[in-house]
Design a protein around this motif. Structure first.
Motif, PDB file in Angstrom:
ATOM      1  N   LEU A  14       0.388  -1.066  -0.281  1.00 44.72           N
ATOM      2  CA  LEU A  14      -0.167  -0.309  -0.424  1.00 44.72           C
ATOM      3  C   LEU A  14       0.973   0.976  -0.023  1.00 44.72           C
ATOM      4  CD1 LEU A  14      -2.062  -0.700   3.433  1.00 44.72           C
ATOM      5  CD2 LEU A  14      -2.593  -1.814   0.571  1.00 44.72           C
ATOM      6  N   ALA A  15       0.549   2.147  -1.479  1.00 49.47           N
ATOM      7  CA  ALA A  15       1.062   3.289  -1.149  1.00 49.47           C
ATOM      8  C   ALA A  15       1.027   4.276   0.691  1.00 49.47           C
ATOM      9  CB  ALA A  15       0.777   4.553  -2.065  1.00 49.47           C
ATOM     10  N   ASP A  16       1.692   4.882   1.363  1.00 51.06           N
ATOM     11  CA  ASP A  16       2.268   5.612   2.784  1.00 51.06           C
ATOM     12  C   ASP A  16       0.226   6.152   3.205  1.00 51.06           C
ATOM     13  OD1 ASP A  16       4.338   4.844   2.862  1.00 51.06           O
ATOM     14  OD2 ASP A  16       5.634   5.966   2.499  1.00 51.06           O
ATOM     15  N   ASP A  17       0.412   6.810   1.639  1.00 56.33           N
ATOM     16  CA  ASP A  17      -1.449   7.199   2.583  1.00 56.33           C
ATOM     17  C   ASP A  17      -2.569   6.773   2.456  1.00 56.33           C
ATOM     18  OD1 ASP A  17      -1.116   7.707  -0.323  1.00 56.33           O
ATOM     19  OD2 ASP A  17      -1.657   9.912  -0.561  1.00 56.33           O
ATOM     20  N   VAL A  18      -2.720   5.864   2.001  1.00 62.89           N
ATOM     21  CA  VAL A  18      -3.807   4.974   2.042  1.00 62.89           C
ATOM     22  C   VAL A  18      -4.622   4.179   3.071  1.00 62.89           C
ATOM     23  CG1 VAL A  18      -4.392   2.320   1.243  1.00 62.89           C
ATOM     24  CG2 VAL A  18      -2.888   3.317   0.154  1.00 62.89           C
ATOM     25  N   PHE A  19      -5.710   4.613   3.000  1.00 61.10           N
ATOM     26  CA  PHE A  19      -6.845   4.254   3.862  1.00 61.10           C
ATOM     27  C   PHE A  19      -7.556   2.948   3.943  1.00 61.10           C
ATOM     28  CE2 PHE A  19     -11.202   4.529   5.775  1.00 61.10           C
ATOM     29  CZ  PHE A  19     -10.816   4.808   6.820  1.00 61.10           C
ATOM     30  N   VAL A  20      -6.979   1.985   5.207  1.00 66.67           N
ATOM     31  CA  VAL A  20      -7.767   1.150   4.581  1.00 66.67           C
ATOM     32  C   VAL A  20      -8.498   1.282   6.433  1.00 66.67           C
ATOM     33  CG1 VAL A  20      -7.511  -1.592   4.939  1.00 66.67           C
ATOM     34  CG2 VAL A  20      -5.459   0.478   3.689  1.00 66.67           C
ATOM     35  N   ALA A  21      -9.753   0.623   6.530  1.00 60.06           N
ATOM     36  CA  ALA A  21     -10.462   0.768   7.327  1.00 60.06           C
ATOM     37  C   ALA A  21     -10.680  -0.481   7.954  1.00 60.06           C
ATOM     38  CB  ALA A  21     -12.090   1.607   7.306  1.00 60.06           C
ATOM     39  N   PRO A  22     -11.276  -0.151   9.765  1.00 61.83           N
ATOM     40  CA  PRO A  22     -11.182  -1.294  10.515  1.00 61.83           C
ATOM     41  C   PRO A  22     -12.244  -2.072   9.575  1.00 61.83           C
ATOM     42  CG  PRO A  22     -11.061   0.548  11.303  1.00 61.83           C
ATOM     43  CD  PRO A  22     -11.513   1.076  10.543  1.00 61.83           C
ATOM     44  N   GLY A  23     -11.878  -4.029   9.988  1.00 64.67           N
ATOM     45  CA  GLY A  23     -13.092  -4.515   9.700  1.00 64.67           C
ATOM     46  C   GLY A  23     -12.770  -5.034   7.900  1.00 64.67           C
ATOM     47  N   SER A  24     -11.699  -4.212   7.454  1.00 69.77           N
ATOM     48  CA  SER A  24     -11.305  -5.087   5.939  1.00 69.77           C
ATOM     49  C   SER A  24      -9.945  -5.708   6.526  1.00 69.77           C
ATOM     50  CB  SER A  24     -10.808  -3.667   5.305  1.00 69.77           C
ATOM     51  OG  SER A  24     -12.162  -2.777   5.068  1.00 69.77           O
ATOM     52  N   HIS A  25     -10.446  -6.902   4.900  1.00 66.36           N
ATOM     53  CA  HIS A  25      -9.082  -7.753   5.126  1.00 66.36           C
ATOM     54  C   HIS A  25      -8.470  -7.848   3.443  1.00 66.36           C
ATOM     55  CE1 HIS A  25     -11.937  -9.819   8.242  1.00 66.36           C
ATOM     56  NE2 HIS A  25     -10.790 -10.305   8.425  1.00 66.36           N
ATOM     57  N   LEU A  26      -7.731  -7.449   3.243  1.00 63.35           N
ATOM     58  CA  LEU A  26      -6.685  -7.764   2.601  1.00 63.35           C
ATOM     59  C   LEU A  26      -5.591  -8.945   2.824  1.00 63.35           C
ATOM     60  CD1 LEU A  26      -8.000  -4.806   2.746  1.00 63.35           C
ATOM     61  CD2 LEU A  26      -5.483  -3.892   1.674  1.00 63.35           C
ATOM     62  N   ILE A  27      -5.506  -9.811   0.948  1.00 64.48           N
ATOM     63  CA  ILE A  27      -4.676 -10.907   1.101  1.00 64.48           C
ATOM     64  C   ILE A  27      -4.020 -11.392  -0.143  1.00 64.48           C
ATOM     65  CG2 ILE A  27      -5.336 -13.426   0.926  1.00 64.48           C
ATOM     66  CD1 ILE A  27      -8.510 -12.069   2.218  1.00 64.48           C
ATOM     67  N   GLY A  28      -2.947 -11.817  -0.349  1.00 68.89           N
ATOM     68  CA  GLY A  28      -2.010 -11.808  -1.157  1.00 68.89           C
ATOM     69  C   GLY A  28      -1.770 -10.565  -1.933  1.00 68.89           C
ATOM     70  N   ASP A  29      -1.606 -10.822  -3.497  1.00 72.28           N
ATOM     71  CA  ASP A  29      -0.882 -10.290  -4.409  1.00 72.28           C
ATOM     72  C   ASP A  29      -1.811  -8.831  -4.700  1.00 72.28           C
ATOM     73  OD1 ASP A  29       0.241  -9.135  -6.262  1.00 72.28           O
ATOM     74  OD2 ASP A  29       0.936 -10.956  -7.230  1.00 72.28           O
ATOM     75  N   ILE A  30      -1.806  -7.557  -4.120  1.00 71.26           N
ATOM     76  CA  ILE A  30      -2.859  -6.314  -3.717  1.00 71.26           C
ATOM     77  C   ILE A  30      -1.527  -5.497  -3.977  1.00 71.26           C
ATOM     78  CG2 ILE A  30      -4.219  -5.306  -2.626  1.00 71.26           C
ATOM     79  CD1 ILE A  30      -5.329  -7.535  -1.644  1.00 71.26           C
ATOM     80  N   GLU A  31      -2.048  -4.237  -4.386  1.00 69.66           N
ATOM     81  CA  GLU A  31      -0.809  -3.389  -4.503  1.00 69.66           C
ATOM     82  C   GLU A  31      -2.227  -1.697  -5.018  1.00 69.66           C
ATOM     83  OE1 GLU A  31       2.029  -3.667  -7.380  1.00 69.66           O
ATOM     84  OE2 GLU A  31       2.756  -4.616  -6.947  1.00 69.66           O
TER      85      GLU A  31
END
Length: 180
Positions: A14-31
């Motif tokens: 993730l870029a430094d300023d990406v917002f990922v809200a609570p409860g989210s799941h990011l799995i594997g090969d993601i940019e």
């Protein structure tokens, strides 16, 4: 809690300023690119292929993004590739599809394998884009299954651009409120 899960040697980037809200799941090969936001309770699963999300794109609450694995006829499988300044509404399902810059996918829509939404194209709320369909630049598609309705006006395209700016700022506010 937010989960960033590595699988098969791939860890979400993730870029430094990406917002990922609570409860989210990011799995594997993601940019995910700068200024983008992943809202509450989203699942992005890049386990059998890759997910790429550009800059200033927002993935709203409850959305699920997945990919398709390689198989005969699609030896490379079907990644999900999302461009810059894309608006993805609440509770959307994206699977093995491509969204070009400034595409908009409305609330509760489904975008299936091999679909493409070109720049400034729009899939209306509640619509289902069946496998392999292409929404061309500035087209509005509606229904289940989705069909072309009309071309978007200049003011509608401009309104979508304002929506992008709104979500970038809203993400900053949520990030600050959460102390992230």
């Amino acid at each position: 809690m937010t989960w960033l899960i590595s699988i098969e040697g791939h860890t979400p980037k993730l870029a430094d300023d990406v917002f990922v809200a609570p409860g989210s799941h990011l799995i594997g090969d993601i940019e995910i690119g700068a200024g983008s936001s992943i809202w509450y309770n989203c699942v992005l699963r890049g386990d059998v292929n890759r997910i790429r999300i550009g800059a200033r794109t927002n993935v709203q609450d409850g959305t699920v993004i997945h990919v398709d694995s390689p198989k005969p006829g699609t030896e490379a499988g079907l990644p999900t590739i999302i461009g810059d300044d894309v608006l993805i509404g609440h509770m959307v399902m994206l699977h093995g599809s491509i969204l070009h810059d400034r595409a908009l996918v409305g609330l509760g829509s489904i975008v299936m394998d091999g679909c493409i939404i070109e720049s400034d194209g729009m899939l209306a709320a509640g619509a289902m884009l069946t496998p392999g369909k292409v929404i061309r630049e500035r087209e509005l598609w509606v229904g289940r299954p989705a069909k072309f309705l009309r071309m978007l006006s200049d003011s509608e395209v401009a309104g979508n651009k304002l929506g992008v700016a709104h979500y970038v700022e809203n993400a900053r506010q949520h990030k600050a409120a959460l102390g992230l």
